[in-house]
Scaffold this active site. Structure first.
Site, PDB file in Angstrom:
ATOM      1  N   SER A  32       0.820  -1.216   0.000  1.00  0.00           N
ATOM      2  CA  SER A  32       0.000   0.000   0.000  1.00  0.00           C
ATOM      3  C   SER A  32       0.850   1.260   0.000  1.00  0.00           C
ATOM      4  O   SER A  32       1.688   1.440   0.881  1.00  0.00           O
ATOM      5  CB  SER A  32      -0.892   0.047   1.243  1.00  0.00           C
ATOM      6  N   HIS A  77      -5.133  -8.741 -16.236  1.00  0.00           N
ATOM      7  CA  HIS A  77      -6.532  -8.494 -16.602  1.00  0.00           C
ATOM      8  C   HIS A  77      -7.254  -7.913 -15.415  1.00  0.00           C
ATOM      9  O   HIS A  77      -8.212  -7.223 -15.543  1.00  0.00           O
ATOM     10  CB  HIS A  77      -7.318  -9.716 -17.056  1.00  0.00           C
ATOM     11  N   HIS A 134      -5.575  -8.919  -2.503  1.00  0.00           N
ATOM     12  CA  HIS A 134      -5.754  -9.030  -1.056  1.00  0.00           C
ATOM     13  C   HIS A 134      -6.891  -9.992  -0.734  1.00  0.00           C
ATOM     14  O   HIS A 134      -7.914 -10.013  -1.420  1.00  0.00           O
ATOM     15  CB  HIS A 134      -6.106  -7.659  -0.451  1.00  0.00           C
ATOM     16  N   TYR A 179      -8.841  -9.651   1.729  1.00  0.00           N
ATOM     17  CA  TYR A 179     -10.031  -8.902   2.153  1.00  0.00           C
ATOM     18  C   TYR A 179     -10.867  -8.421   0.981  1.00  0.00           C
ATOM     19  O   TYR A 179     -12.025  -8.038   1.133  1.00  0.00           O
ATOM     20  CB  TYR A 179      -9.669  -7.728   3.082  1.00  0.00           C
ATOM     21  N   GLU A 180     -10.297  -8.448  -0.211  1.00  0.00           N
ATOM     22  CA  GLU A 180     -11.072  -8.062  -1.394  1.00  0.00           C
ATOM     23  C   GLU A 180     -11.980  -9.197  -1.849  1.00  0.00           C
ATOM     24  O   GLU A 180     -12.778  -9.030  -2.768  1.00  0.00           O
ATOM     25  CB  GLU A 180     -10.137  -7.671  -2.538  1.00  0.00           C
ATOM     26  N   ALA A 185       2.344  -2.204   4.307  1.00  0.00           N
ATOM     27  CA  ALA A 185       2.113  -1.190   5.340  1.00  0.00           C
ATOM     28  C   ALA A 185       1.565  -1.943   6.541  1.00  0.00           C
ATOM     29  O   ALA A 185       0.787  -2.875   6.383  1.00  0.00           O
ATOM     30  CB  ALA A 185       1.100  -0.168   4.846  1.00  0.00           C
ATOM     31  N   MET A 200      -2.476  -6.708   6.722  1.00  0.00           N
ATOM     32  CA  MET A 200      -3.537  -7.496   6.064  1.00  0.00           C
ATOM     33  C   MET A 200      -3.045  -8.195   4.802  1.00  0.00           C
ATOM     34  O   MET A 200      -3.829  -8.456   3.890  1.00  0.00           O
ATOM     35  CB  MET A 200      -4.704  -6.567   5.694  1.00  0.00           C
ATOM     36  N   SER A 201      -1.749  -8.485   4.733  1.00  0.00           N
ATOM     37  CA  SER A 201      -1.233  -9.135   3.514  1.00  0.00           C
ATOM     38  C   SER A 201       0.031  -9.909   3.833  1.00  0.00           C
ATOM     39  O   SER A 201       0.397 -10.069   4.996  1.00  0.00           O
ATOM     40  CB  SER A 201      -0.904  -8.073   2.462  1.00  0.00           C
ATOM     41  N   ASN A 232       1.327   3.429  11.283  1.00  0.00           N
ATOM     42  CA  ASN A 232       0.541   3.931  12.422  1.00  0.00           C
ATOM     43  C   ASN A 232       0.843   3.068  13.635  1.00  0.00           C
ATOM     44  O   ASN A 232       1.347   1.958  13.495  1.00  0.00           O
ATOM     45  CB  ASN A 232      -0.964   3.863  12.098  1.00  0.00           C
ATOM     46  N   HIS A 285      -7.160   4.598   6.677  1.00  0.00           N
ATOM     47  CA  HIS A 285      -6.362   4.305   5.490  1.00  0.00           C
ATOM     48  C   HIS A 285      -5.620   5.541   4.963  1.00  0.00           C
ATOM     49  O   HIS A 285      -4.517   5.434   4.451  1.00  0.00           O
ATOM     50  CB  HIS A 285      -7.276   3.722   4.412  1.00  0.00           C
TER      51      HIS A 285
HETATM   52  N1  HPA Z   1      -3.735  -2.789  11.118  1.00  0.00           N
HETATM   53  C1  HPA Z   1      -3.820  -3.618  10.077  1.00  0.00           C
HETATM   54  N2  HPA Z   1      -3.301  -3.352   8.899  1.00  0.00           N
HETATM   55  C2  HPA Z   1      -2.656  -2.190   8.748  1.00  0.00           C
HETATM   56  C3  HPA Z   1      -2.530  -1.281   9.796  1.00  0.00           C
HETATM   57  C4  HPA Z   1      -3.111  -1.589  11.045  1.00  0.00           C
HETATM   58  O1  HPA Z   1      -3.058  -0.832  12.017  1.00  0.00           O
HETATM   59  N3  HPA Z   1      -1.824  -0.222   9.313  1.00  0.00           N
HETATM   60  C5  HPA Z   1      -1.522  -0.504   8.026  1.00  0.00           C
HETATM   61  N4  HPA Z   1      -2.025  -1.698   7.677  1.00  0.00           N
END
Ligand code: HPA
Length: 271
Positions: free
Chosen positions: A31, A49, A72, A74-75, A102, A205-206, A229, A243
């Site tokens: 990200s 594609h 991802h 989550y998608e 990230a 998340m990846s 963060n 995000h």
């Molecule tokens: N949690 C989960 N995924 C993330 C975070 C988080 O705080 N920051 C960036 N990706």
């Protein structure tokens, strides 16, 4: 299955017909880190594609391919689809995989903007039975029961650390354990406390399904998390994960990460 040998081979052959470049290193841009691909020389863009775009080129004289974006979980993609590009890269002859993401910092000593090399991971999916290697094993990729204790290669980590020293990035570089949840919702405070107690330093998340499949087929792996963060650990905190903040911090550190990867590729070329 989306990541079957035949399907991956078909895509690898399709790519070979479109570029003569034979990268030994692949970089998955997490990200906000897609800008890495823009600094390649002699670029060839190959849009998929669906989402991820592959950018073939050279960095510091070394042939490499960047994947801008990823599938991802989550998608809604299956773990088979999430890991499909890894097997395609393997069939293209890639040997080294640099995965970036990230992540939220769980370790209280981490600061926003820190670069964390992934030393080890905790796969909430794997622990819960969602391992991407579940199902029949194809020996053309690897063994039935692959070792994961050495997934993140020490030699690569040492070269990356050398690069960090040379570039003067020591003050914002860390090492730690990455933990992946499915997302897309961010963690609750109680969940963050659980993850911290389990020994995780960062959460995202990846990445982990990709790493498992890459290790299975013998790729050398370097994992890099950008701490965008600090996760919430207290009910008194006024901050909220979002995000936009994640993307903002990625931009701030994008240049440092580019320099780091560029320097590392030079060292890989020499070694
Ligand atoms: N949690 C989960 N995924 C993330 C975070 C988080 O705080 N920051 C960036 N990706």
């Amino acid at each position: 299955r989306r990541n079957s040998y035949e399907m991956c081979k078909e895509t690898a052959d399709w790519l070979r017909a479109r570029t003569a470049q034979c990268p030994k290193t692949a970089i998955i841009c997490g990200s906000g880190l897609g800008g890495l691909a823009e600094v390649l020389d002699n670029k060839t863009y190959i849009p998929g594609h669906q989402n991820p775009i592959l950018v073939f080129g050279e960095l510091n004289g070394q042939p490499c391919v960047c994947m801008q974006g990823r599938f991802h979980y989550y998608e809604g993609y299956s773990v088979g689809m999430v890991t499909f590009p890894i097997r395609v890269l393997f069939l293209l002859g890639v040997e080294v995989l640099i995965v970036t993401n990230a992540a939220g910092g769980l370790n209280p000593s981490f600061q926003v903007g820190d670069i964390m090399f992934i030393r080890d991971h905790i796969s909430m999916f794997g622990l819960g039975g969602q391992n991407p290697l579940r199902g029949p094993n194809d020996e053309r990729f690897g063994v039935r029961f692959p070792c994961m204790s050495d997934a993140y290669e020490q030699d690569l980590l040492s070269l990356a650390m050398e690069s960090v020293q040379e570039l003067g990035f020591v003050s914002f570089t860390r090492e730690g354990v990455y933990c992946q949840l499915a997302g897309p919702s961010y963690e609750t405070i109680a969940e963050c406390r659980v993850l911290q107690a389990l020994g995780a330093d960062a959460v995202g998340m990846s990445t982990i399904p990709e790493v498992i499949v890459a290790r299975h087929c013998g790729l050398r792996i370097l994992g890099i998390s950008l701490i965008t963060n600090k996760v919430m650990m207290s009910y008194n905190s006024q901050e909220k994960a979002n995000h936009e903040e994640v993307l903002r911090i990625s931009v701030v550190r994008a240049e440092a990460l580019q320099k780091l990867v560029t320097c590392l590729l030079g060292k890989l070329g020499e070694s």
